[in-house]
Design a protein around this motif. Sequence first.
Motif: not given
Length: 90
Positions: A7-8, A38-39, A47-49, A77-81
């Motif tokens: 997460i951005e 988890a977060a 940002g965050a994970l 913004g975010w990326k999911i992997r």
Amino acid sequence: MKVAAIIEYVGDKEKLKNTFTAHRNYLRTFLENGKLFAAGPFGDDSGALWILEVETIEEADEIVKGDPFVLAEVIVGWKIRPFAYWSAKE
């Protein structure tokens, strides 16, 4: 499957502070229903994970999109992997 949502955040700490409680409550619902593994935020507040347990990447994307931080434009913004979790305890 487990996925990592990277997460951005926008650089506006006031926006983050004003929406934090709603964001935390939102994430808590996914913790309680087993979707959130988890977060946590990055140390520089950029940002965050999140580690999510979902059926599809699209499901994870919908979870992120519904966060109050997105609505308040804290998350920009975010990326999911896919995420291969293992524990040294196993």
